[in-house]
Design a protein around this motif. Structure first.
Motif, PDB file in Angstrom:
ATOM      1  N   SER A 198       0.848  -1.188   0.000  1.00 18.68           N
ATOM      2  CA  SER A 198       0.000   0.000   0.000  1.00 18.68           C
ATOM      3  C   SER A 198       0.882   1.237   0.000  1.00 18.68           C
ATOM      4  O   SER A 198       2.111   1.143   0.027  1.00 18.68           O
ATOM      5  N   GLU A 199       0.251   2.395  -0.012  1.00 19.80           N
ATOM      6  CA  GLU A 199       1.019   3.647   0.005  1.00 19.80           C
ATOM      7  C   GLU A 199       1.775   3.810   1.317  1.00 19.80           C
ATOM      8  O   GLU A 199       2.757   4.548   1.380  1.00 19.80           O
ATOM      9  N   GLU A 200       1.315   3.130   2.373  1.00 22.62           N
ATOM     10  CA  GLU A 200       1.960   3.262   3.679  1.00 22.62           C
ATOM     11  C   GLU A 200       3.023   2.200   3.940  1.00 22.62           C
ATOM     12  O   GLU A 200       3.677   2.212   4.986  1.00 22.62           O
ATOM     13  N   THR A 201       3.208   1.253   3.028  1.00 20.63           N
ATOM     14  CA  THR A 201       4.176   0.177   3.246  1.00 20.63           C
ATOM     15  C   THR A 201       5.581   0.746   3.395  1.00 20.63           C
ATOM     16  O   THR A 201       6.010   1.597   2.607  1.00 20.63           O
ATOM     17  N   LEU A 202       6.295   0.264   4.404  1.00 15.59           N
ATOM     18  CA  LEU A 202       7.678   0.683   4.636  1.00 15.59           C
ATOM     19  C   LEU A 202       8.611  -0.322   3.977  1.00 15.59           C
ATOM     20  O   LEU A 202       8.439  -1.534   4.135  1.00 15.59           O
ATOM     21  N   TYR A 203       9.603   0.159   3.238  1.00 16.01           N
ATOM     22  CA  TYR A 203      10.558  -0.704   2.542  1.00 16.01           C
ATOM     23  C   TYR A 203      11.955  -0.463   3.104  1.00 16.01           C
ATOM     24  O   TYR A 203      12.422   0.670   3.160  1.00 16.01           O
ATOM     25  N   LEU A 204      12.626  -1.537   3.507  1.00  9.51           N
ATOM     26  CA  LEU A 204      13.989  -1.450   4.024  1.00  9.51           C
ATOM     27  C   LEU A 204      14.873  -2.430   3.270  1.00  9.51           C
ATOM     28  O   LEU A 204      14.603  -3.637   3.248  1.00  9.51           O
ATOM     29  N   GLY A 205      15.909  -1.909   2.635  1.00  6.83           N
ATOM     30  CA  GLY A 205      16.865  -2.733   1.916  1.00  6.83           C
ATOM     31  C   GLY A 205      18.258  -2.514   2.462  1.00  6.83           C
ATOM     32  O   GLY A 205      18.433  -2.211   3.643  1.00  6.83           O
ATOM     33  N   GLY A 206      19.247  -2.672   1.569  1.00  6.13           N
ATOM     34  CA  GLY A 206      20.622  -2.448   2.003  1.00  6.13           C
ATOM     35  C   GLY A 206      21.592  -3.488   1.509  1.00  6.13           C
ATOM     36  O   GLY A 206      22.809  -3.312   1.600  1.00  6.13           O
ATOM     37  N   LEU A 207      21.079  -4.592   0.957  1.00  8.36           N
ATOM     38  CA  LEU A 207      21.956  -5.668   0.490  1.00  8.36           C
ATOM     39  C   LEU A 207      21.903  -5.731  -1.037  1.00  8.36           C
ATOM     40  O   LEU A 207      22.767  -5.189  -1.718  1.00  8.36           O
ATOM     41  N   ASN A 208      20.889  -6.385  -1.574  1.00  9.30           N
ATOM     42  CA  ASN A 208      20.698  -6.425  -3.020  1.00  9.30           C
ATOM     43  C   ASN A 208      19.733  -5.338  -3.482  1.00  9.30           C
ATOM     44  O   ASN A 208      19.774  -4.911  -4.630  1.00  9.30           O
ATOM     45  N   VAL A 209      18.849  -4.916  -2.587  1.00  9.29           N
ATOM     46  CA  VAL A 209      17.915  -3.832  -2.891  1.00  9.29           C
ATOM     47  C   VAL A 209      18.431  -2.570  -2.206  1.00  9.29           C
ATOM     48  O   VAL A 209      18.679  -2.571  -1.007  1.00  9.29           O
ATOM     49  N   CYS A 210      18.586  -1.499  -2.966  1.00  7.85           N
ATOM     50  CA  CYS A 210      19.151  -0.259  -2.415  1.00  7.85           C
ATOM     51  C   CYS A 210      20.436  -0.556  -1.639  1.00  7.85           C
ATOM     52  O   CYS A 210      20.554  -0.222  -0.448  1.00  7.85           O
ATOM     53  N   PRO A 211      21.413  -1.225  -2.283  1.00  7.60           N
ATOM     54  CA  PRO A 211      22.643  -1.608  -1.575  1.00  7.60           C
ATOM     55  C   PRO A 211      23.396  -0.400  -1.032  1.00  7.60           C
ATOM     56  O   PRO A 211      23.403   0.672  -1.627  1.00  7.60           O
ATOM     57  N   ALA A 212      23.994  -0.593   0.132  1.00  6.09           N
ATOM     58  CA  ALA A 212      24.756   0.488   0.757  1.00  6.09           C
ATOM     59  C   ALA A 212      25.770  -0.115   1.723  1.00  6.09           C
ATOM     60  O   ALA A 212      25.589  -1.235   2.221  1.00  6.09           O
ATOM     61  N   GLU A 213      26.823   0.613   1.950  1.00  5.56           N
ATOM     62  CA  GLU A 213      27.809   0.189   2.945  1.00  5.56           C
ATOM     63  C   GLU A 213      27.133   0.228   4.317  1.00  5.56           C
ATOM     64  O   GLU A 213      26.416   1.167   4.641  1.00  5.56           O
ATOM     65  N   ASP A 214      27.346  -0.839   5.091  1.00  9.28           N
ATOM     66  CA  ASP A 214      26.675  -0.968   6.392  1.00  9.28           C
ATOM     67  C   ASP A 214      25.160  -0.915   6.218  1.00  9.28           C
ATOM     68  O   ASP A 214      24.439  -0.346   7.046  1.00  9.28           O
ATOM     69  N   GLY A 215      24.680  -1.536   5.124  1.00  8.22           N
ATOM     70  CA  GLY A 215      23.258  -1.495   4.829  1.00  8.22           C
ATOM     71  C   GLY A 215      22.420  -2.486   5.601  1.00  8.22           C
ATOM     72  O   GLY A 215      21.194  -2.430   5.544  1.00  8.22           O
ATOM     73  N   ILE A 216      23.067  -3.424   6.311  1.00  9.27           N
ATOM     74  CA  ILE A 216      22.327  -4.376   7.127  1.00  9.27           C
ATOM     75  C   ILE A 216      22.843  -4.328   8.561  1.00  9.27           C
ATOM     76  O   ILE A 216      23.974  -3.935   8.812  1.00  9.27           O
ATOM     77  N   ASP A 217      21.961  -4.713   9.489  1.00  6.22           N
ATOM     78  CA  ASP A 217      22.356  -4.674  10.888  1.00  6.22           C
ATOM     79  C   ASP A 217      23.133  -5.942  11.253  1.00  6.22           C
ATOM     80  O   ASP A 217      23.412  -6.782  10.405  1.00  6.22           O
ATOM     81  N   ASP A 218      23.466  -6.082  12.550  1.00  3.80           N
ATOM     82  CA  ASP A 218      24.328  -7.189  12.958  1.00  3.80           C
ATOM     83  C   ASP A 218      23.611  -8.531  12.975  1.00  3.80           C
ATOM     84  O   ASP A 218      24.248  -9.562  13.229  1.00  3.80           O
ATOM     85  N   VAL A 219      22.300  -8.558  12.724  1.00  8.47           N
ATOM     86  CA  VAL A 219      21.606  -9.836  12.599  1.00  8.47           C
ATOM     87  C   VAL A 219      21.161 -10.086  11.163  1.00  8.47           C
ATOM     88  O   VAL A 219      20.440 -11.037  10.880  1.00  8.47           O
ATOM     89  N   GLY A 220      21.579  -9.209  10.242  1.00  5.17           N
ATOM     90  CA  GLY A 220      21.374  -9.465   8.823  1.00  5.17           C
ATOM     91  C   GLY A 220      20.175  -8.813   8.175  1.00  5.17           C
ATOM     92  O   GLY A 220      19.857  -9.126   7.029  1.00  5.17           O
ATOM     93  N   PHE A 221      19.497  -7.883   8.853  1.00  2.00           N
ATOM     94  CA  PHE A 221      18.327  -7.232   8.274  1.00  2.00           C
ATOM     95  C   PHE A 221      18.687  -5.858   7.709  1.00  2.00           C
ATOM     96  O   PHE A 221      19.507  -5.131   8.278  1.00  2.00           O
TER      97      PHE A 221
END
Length: 252
Positions: A75-98
């Protein structure tokens, strides 16, 4: 035809898996084929809502995905969080892999149609028409959550085992970072919120809440606290953590 079935039929017809036309089968036969157990897709009636959907994210149609055979919408309110393959970034995932990088629908749709598998966790709820709507979609490392036992839905993380209260707790403070519902990070430490986590707020979260007459503290409801963080409001707090689960969160 219900929206989820109509979109599923359209997606399968486009992919060539179902042929719609007078020479093939009737609309009802198509619906029956798509919603049958042999189709591999589950309807809303099969979803209990008790657990997050976790697994490989597959693109079904614009604004609709499948995880582990369960189709769902955004929906329009859905929150999206990436960091690995989607919207990759350095330190894009936390210490448990999300993933911790705020992303968008277009990036998730593009990645889900790519050659590299995208693993995601979708927190969802039933919409007005009993459609399954994702509240958040969070990319994760395909191996880490299984190894760390983080497959439980945020907000329902296992409570510490008996005797855990006697373990040394970790006290951290600083600005809270929102990861997904019921999962936050503070000063580089990710943690879950359990049902018995005590949340004291009253400044930005639960502003104007009723104070305890004895302590002056404002006990904040989890849903209101989580929604305030999810909206991007900066909240600084002191958190007592045992075994990755917050015993208390105190806004200051």
């Amino acid at each position: 035809m219900k929206r989820e079935i109509r979109n599923t039929v359209l997606a399968l017809a486009t992919s060539g898996l179902v042929v719609v036309g007078s020479a093939a089968c009737s609309s009802q036969e198509v619906i029956d084929a798509v919603t049958s157990s042999d189709s591999g897709l589950s309807g809303a009636s099969d979803w209990t809502g008790e657990d997050a959907l976790m697994g490989q994210l597959e693109y079904l149609a614009p604004g609709e995905f499948v995880i582990d055979g369960q189709a769902f919408f955004v929906s329009e309110e859905t929150l999206y969080l990436g960091g690995l393959n989607v919207c990759p970034a350095e330190d894009g995932i936390d210490d448990v892999g999300f993933g911790v990088v705020e992303c968008d629908l277009e990036s998730f749709e593009t990645a889900a149609q790519g050659e590299t598998p995208v693993h995601a966790k979708a927190e969802a709820e039933l919409g007005e028409n009993d459609e399954i709507i994702a509240v958040s979609i969070t990319e994760y490392d395909g191996e880490t959550p299984n190894d760390s036992g983080a497959t439980d839905a945020p907000g329902s993380a296992p409570a510490p085992e008996d005797g855990a209260a006697d373990e040394a707790s970790e006290l951290v403070s600083g600005e809270l970072e929102y990861i997904s519902p019921g999962e936050y990070m503070i000063d580089g430490t990710a943690f879950y919120v359990a049902e018995d986590t005590v949340i004291h707020a009253g400044l930005y979260a639960c502003a104007g809440g009723v104070q305890d007459p004895d302590t002056g503290d404002v006990i904040c409801d989890f849903d209101r606290f989580d929604a305030t963080l999810a909206n991007g409001t900066a909240i600084t707090a002191e958190v007592e953590i045992v075994d990755g689960v917050a015993l208390s969160i105190t806004e200051y």
